[in-house]
Structure formats: C-alpha cells, structure tokens
Design a protein around this motif. Sequence first.
Motif, PDB file in Angstrom:
ATOM      1  N   LEU A 364       5.410  28.752  79.440  1.00  0.00           N
ATOM      2  CA  LEU A 364       5.824  29.727  80.454  1.00  0.00           C
ATOM      3  C   LEU A 364       5.381  31.134  80.088  1.00  0.00           C
ATOM      4  O   LEU A 364       5.015  31.933  80.972  1.00  0.00           O
ATOM      5  N   ARG A 365       5.403  31.438  78.805  1.00  0.00           N
ATOM      6  CA  ARG A 365       4.927  32.755  78.361  1.00  0.00           C
ATOM      7  C   ARG A 365       3.441  32.906  78.659  1.00  0.00           C
ATOM      8  O   ARG A 365       2.990  33.958  79.117  1.00  0.00           O
ATOM      9  N   SER A 366       2.680  31.844  78.446  1.00  0.00           N
ATOM     10  CA  SER A 366       1.254  31.880  78.790  1.00  0.00           C
ATOM     11  C   SER A 366       1.065  32.055  80.289  1.00  0.00           C
ATOM     12  O   SER A 366       0.165  32.781  80.741  1.00  0.00           O
ATOM     13  N   LEU A 367       1.931  31.404  81.079  1.00  0.00           N
ATOM     14  CA  LEU A 367       1.850  31.539  82.533  1.00  0.00           C
ATOM     15  C   LEU A 367       2.147  32.974  82.979  1.00  0.00           C
ATOM     16  O   LEU A 367       1.519  33.495  83.912  1.00  0.00           O
ATOM     17  N   ASP A 368       3.097  33.642  82.305  1.00  0.00           N
ATOM     18  CA  ASP A 368       3.393  35.053  82.614  1.00  0.00           C
ATOM     19  C   ASP A 368       2.140  35.909  82.462  1.00  0.00           C
ATOM     20  O   ASP A 368       1.828  36.749  83.322  1.00  0.00           O
ATOM     21  N   LEU A 369       1.433  35.693  81.380  1.00  0.00           N
ATOM     22  CA  LEU A 369       0.243  36.497  81.094  1.00  0.00           C
ATOM     23  C   LEU A 369      -0.905  36.167  82.036  1.00  0.00           C
ATOM     24  O   LEU A 369      -1.630  37.065  82.490  1.00  0.00           O
ATOM     25  N   LEU A 370      -1.078  34.888  82.334  1.00  0.00           N
ATOM     26  CA  LEU A 370      -2.149  34.497  83.252  1.00  0.00           C
ATOM     27  C   LEU A 370      -1.900  35.048  84.653  1.00  0.00           C
ATOM     28  O   LEU A 370      -2.850  35.424  85.360  1.00  0.00           O
ATOM     29  N   ALA A 371      -0.637  35.103  85.062  1.00  0.00           N
ATOM     30  CA  ALA A 371      -0.317  35.563  86.420  1.00  0.00           C
ATOM     31  C   ALA A 371      -0.795  36.988  86.666  1.00  0.00           C
ATOM     32  O   ALA A 371      -1.129  37.349  87.813  1.00  0.00           O
ATOM     33  N   LEU A 372      -0.856  37.793  85.633  1.00  0.00           N
ATOM     34  CA  LEU A 372      -1.295  39.191  85.775  1.00  0.00           C
ATOM     35  C   LEU A 372      -2.766  39.290  86.162  1.00  0.00           C
ATOM     36  O   LEU A 372      -3.213  40.333  86.640  1.00  0.00           O
ATOM     37  N   ARG A 373      -3.522  38.193  85.954  1.00  0.00           N
ATOM     38  CA  ARG A 373      -4.974  38.226  86.199  1.00  0.00           C
ATOM     39  C   ARG A 373      -5.373  37.453  87.452  1.00  0.00           C
ATOM     40  O   ARG A 373      -6.556  37.305  87.729  1.00  0.00           O
ATOM     41  N   ILE A 374      -4.392  36.933  88.183  1.00  0.00           N
ATOM     42  CA  ILE A 374      -4.709  36.098  89.344  1.00  0.00           C
ATOM     43  C   ILE A 374      -4.378  36.850  90.630  1.00  0.00           C
ATOM     44  O   ILE A 374      -3.259  37.331  90.811  1.00  0.00           O
ATOM     45  N   ASN A 375      -5.359  36.910  91.545  1.00  0.00           N
ATOM     46  CA  ASN A 375      -5.148  37.544  92.846  1.00  0.00           C
ATOM     47  C   ASN A 375      -5.008  36.507  93.956  1.00  0.00           C
ATOM     48  O   ASN A 375      -4.169  36.650  94.846  1.00  0.00           O
ATOM     49  N   ARG A 376      -5.822  35.461  93.900  1.00  0.00           N
ATOM     50  CA  ARG A 376      -5.771  34.398  94.897  1.00  0.00           C
ATOM     51  C   ARG A 376      -5.117  33.158  94.278  1.00  0.00           C
ATOM     52  O   ARG A 376      -5.591  32.647  93.273  1.00  0.00           O
ATOM     53  N   TRP A 377      -4.048  32.687  94.923  1.00  0.00           N
ATOM     54  CA  TRP A 377      -3.250  31.626  94.318  1.00  0.00           C
ATOM     55  C   TRP A 377      -3.503  30.240  94.902  1.00  0.00           C
ATOM     56  O   TRP A 377      -3.087  29.245  94.302  1.00  0.00           O
ATOM     57  N   LYS A 378      -4.144  30.137  96.021  1.00  0.00           N
ATOM     58  CA  LYS A 378      -4.399  28.820  96.590  1.00  0.00           C
ATOM     59  C   LYS A 378      -5.264  27.993  95.633  1.00  0.00           C
ATOM     60  O   LYS A 378      -6.223  28.524  95.058  1.00  0.00           O
ATOM     61  N   PRO A 379      -4.900  26.724  95.426  1.00  0.00           N
ATOM     62  CA  PRO A 379      -3.916  25.897  96.141  1.00  0.00           C
ATOM     63  C   PRO A 379      -2.538  25.878  95.476  1.00  0.00           C
ATOM     64  O   PRO A 379      -1.730  25.010  95.778  1.00  0.00           O
ATOM     65  N   LEU A 380      -2.263  26.822  94.559  1.00  0.00           N
ATOM     66  CA  LEU A 380      -0.994  26.812  93.830  1.00  0.00           C
ATOM     67  C   LEU A 380       0.009  27.766  94.465  1.00  0.00           C
ATOM     68  O   LEU A 380      -0.367  28.724  95.167  1.00  0.00           O
ATOM     69  N   ALA A 381       1.266  27.537  94.180  1.00  0.00           N
ATOM     70  CA  ALA A 381       2.303  28.501  94.568  1.00  0.00           C
ATOM     71  C   ALA A 381       2.207  29.715  93.654  1.00  0.00           C
ATOM     72  O   ALA A 381       1.738  29.617  92.512  1.00  0.00           O
ATOM     73  N   ARG A 382       2.635  30.870  94.146  1.00  0.00           N
ATOM     74  CA  ARG A 382       2.605  32.075  93.326  1.00  0.00           C
ATOM     75  C   ARG A 382       3.531  31.904  92.124  1.00  0.00           C
ATOM     76  O   ARG A 382       4.482  31.118  92.151  1.00  0.00           O
ATOM     77  N   HIS A 383       3.257  32.663  91.082  1.00  0.00           N
ATOM     78  CA  HIS A 383       3.984  32.513  89.826  1.00  0.00           C
ATOM     79  C   HIS A 383       5.487  32.738  90.017  1.00  0.00           C
ATOM     80  O   HIS A 383       6.306  31.944  89.533  1.00  0.00           O
ATOM     81  N   ALA A 384       5.853  33.801  90.728  1.00  0.00           N
ATOM     82  CA  ALA A 384       7.279  34.101  90.927  1.00  0.00           C
ATOM     83  C   ALA A 384       7.979  32.965  91.669  1.00  0.00           C
ATOM     84  O   ALA A 384       9.123  32.601  91.353  1.00  0.00           O
ATOM     85  N   ASP A 385       7.285  32.383  92.642  1.00  0.00           N
ATOM     86  CA  ASP A 385       7.875  31.275  93.408  1.00  0.00           C
ATOM     87  C   ASP A 385       8.032  30.036  92.520  1.00  0.00           C
ATOM     88  O   ASP A 385       9.041  29.317  92.623  1.00  0.00           O
TER      89      ASP A 385
END
Length: 413
Positions: A364-385
């Motif tokens: 999850l910590r890695s996901l927090d850091l990766l989320a800062l670099r992602i602008n387009r989330w398809k086909p995944l749900a956004r990190h906060a969701d």
Amino acid sequence: MKKRIVALRKSIRHLGGDYVPWGRSFEYAGDLDGLVAGVRENILPHDPAAARDLMAEFFVRDKAVFESCDDSSGAIGEVFREAAEVFAAAARATSDPDAGLTIVSNLLRDDDYGVRSFLIKGIPRFLDKPHRESLLAEWWKAVPGSPDGSGSRHALVQIEQLAEAINDPVLYERAVSYGRDLEDFPILAIRVARQYFLKKKFTEALKLLPISTLSPVHIRDDVDEIQMGCLKKLGRTEGWREALRSRVFRTADWRHFREFLAAIPPRDRKVTEGEILKAIHSGDYAPMAKALFFLDAGDVRSCSRIVLANPLSFEGRFYPELERMARRLEASHPLAATALYRRLVDAVLSKSVAKYYRHAVNYLRSLDLLALRINRWKPLARHADYVAELRAIHRRKTSLWELLNIGRHGGRI
C-alpha cells in the motif's frame, strides 16, 4: 550398544511417556542419530562385523520406533537412512557377502514402515553380481505373491529399487512393466526411459517416451527433458532444435527461448527471434506466462499492456512473480505496477492472517507513491477510491490500519 538398540522402545519413556509427539520427535531423532553415530565412529573402524550386526538390530526395531512416534517431519526416517549407509559400509568392510546376503534378505522380507528399503541402495557396495542374482531370484519367486497381490507389488518395488541402484534399465523395465503395458502408463514409461538415458542408451530411451503433445500437462517437462537430452547425445541436431522450439511455444518461458536461440545458427537468430516473439505475443497463453516472458525479454511495454488488458487474471498466489514484475514496471509503467500491487494486497488480506499484514502495508505504501505519478487511471479505479473500498471491506482489521499509519510515517515496515 546392543542393549541400547534393543531397548529403543523403553528409551521413549525417558522423553516423558509412552509416545513421542511431533514436537519432541526431533529430540528423539537426535538421540537415535547419536546411537548410529556411535556405531559409525567407535565400532565400525575396529569391528565392521559388529557394526553391521548392530545396524541390522537397529532396523529390526523399526516397529518399536514408528509405532511410538509421530514422524510426520521425517526426522526419524532420516536417521534410518543414515543407518543404512553405516550398514552398507560395515557389510562391505567385512568382505563376507554370504552373511551380508542373509542379513539383508531377512530384513527386506518385511518393510511395514518404509525404512528398510533404504538398505537396497547400498546393496551394490557389499554384494557382488552372483549374490545380487541370488537375492533377485528370491524376489522374483515372490512376485506371484499373495492372493490379494500385496506380496507381488512389494517384491516388484524392491526389484525396481535394486535395478535403479545398479543402473540396470533392462531389469528396471521388466519390473515396472510386469503385468501392464507401458503405453497405457505414460508416467511409468518416463521412469523407465530415464533409466535408459542414465545408462546412455539413448535410442532405447526415445522409443519408450510417450508423445509429448499427447502426454498429460504435468509430465511434459519430463518428456521434453529426456527427449532433448537423447537427441543431443545422438547427434540428431535438427530433431533437437525442433524439440527446443516446440518447448518454447508450449511453455512461453524466456529461459527456454534463450536456449533455443543459442542452438540455432547465428545467421538465423534475428529473424527467428522476431517470428517467435510475434507468435507468443498473439498466442493463447495465460496472461501471467506471457507477461513474464516479455518482462524477461526486456520488453516492459508489452508486459505492461498484457497486465492492463486483464488485471484480475493475475492471481495473488503467484506473489514472487507478481512482486518482481511490479518492481520492474514501477519506473516506466506505474499504472501496470499499481494493478499488480493491488492484486498482492488483495491476496494478503484475503487470508486474514495478521502476521502477513506488514506485506500488505508495504504494498500500500508503494501504491501511495505510484499514485502521485498517475494521471490516467483507466482501466483501474483511482487510488483514493481503491483505498476507501479496501477500508470498507476490511474495516475490522484494526491491526492492519494501525500498521499502515506507522508505515506512512516511518516508511516500509
């Protein structure tokens, strides 16, 4: 020493009762190992015949041991394996094959606890061919066996084991195929073929192998291994290369692909490499196998596309491969890496085992850091969701969220 061996059953009482539970089986195995070591170090060098007879007494007591112990760990069984080694060394040093034959024949008439068969591996060390033939004749006589066939099977297994010990594939085949057609038993055919291969009888081994494409999936690797080894040893280069090529297309494994490329002429490698890469990319392989292939090939872009095409097909039980893939994709393909880390988190939390939560927190910590670099989330749900849904599903796992707060303040845990 003989008194100690004879009293093996009584010695169990020193461990606190009439039965050795699993938790104390290692301690009891240590006691037995000390006894065998005592014979090996203190008696064998000076009186091999006495050492041989003591180890025979040891095997006679197998019932007393195994009916009074929980050996699900196999620790006690390993002591009997070592005892068989000491017996073989002692029997060889006595230079008395007649006595050795009598002792081992008597011991092997019964093997209710599966440890006396360890003695068979050492037979070639202390019995010459005439004495081995005498033992085999005794076993062959037992093959018709009891009405229920139990005696027959026991004797045949012993013959198989001795044939393997003396590397006699003809004898091995005779025992394995007794009363059955190897064409109907591909696993047995492979076992026999391997014995011929080890004896360097490559043509005979090839004849016995079942057809790889018709074989059950779980034995195809064994068929390929023996087939390619035989073809190479026989100098049948084209057949060997074709077998390598077939294995590449069957497994989509990068190591097999590299081995195949190394086996073909350098002038053909570039074109062949491109053809195979294209075929695997469009082939009907499991997404995990295909993604790993291109990851190892250095094509992280193709790996990323395969992951994002069907993220849910990447099962969390393959966590070493998923973690390796995710780490390789982090730098250039954060969305694909995110998909894989989420699969890892979901797999950990589905087990509901608190001691593994720290792995989920690190992912999850890695996901927090990766989320800062992602602008387009398809086909995944956004990190906060995703995190919100995770909290809702696993809201009762309080130790998980406590660890997550620690991890976010102090880094990986």
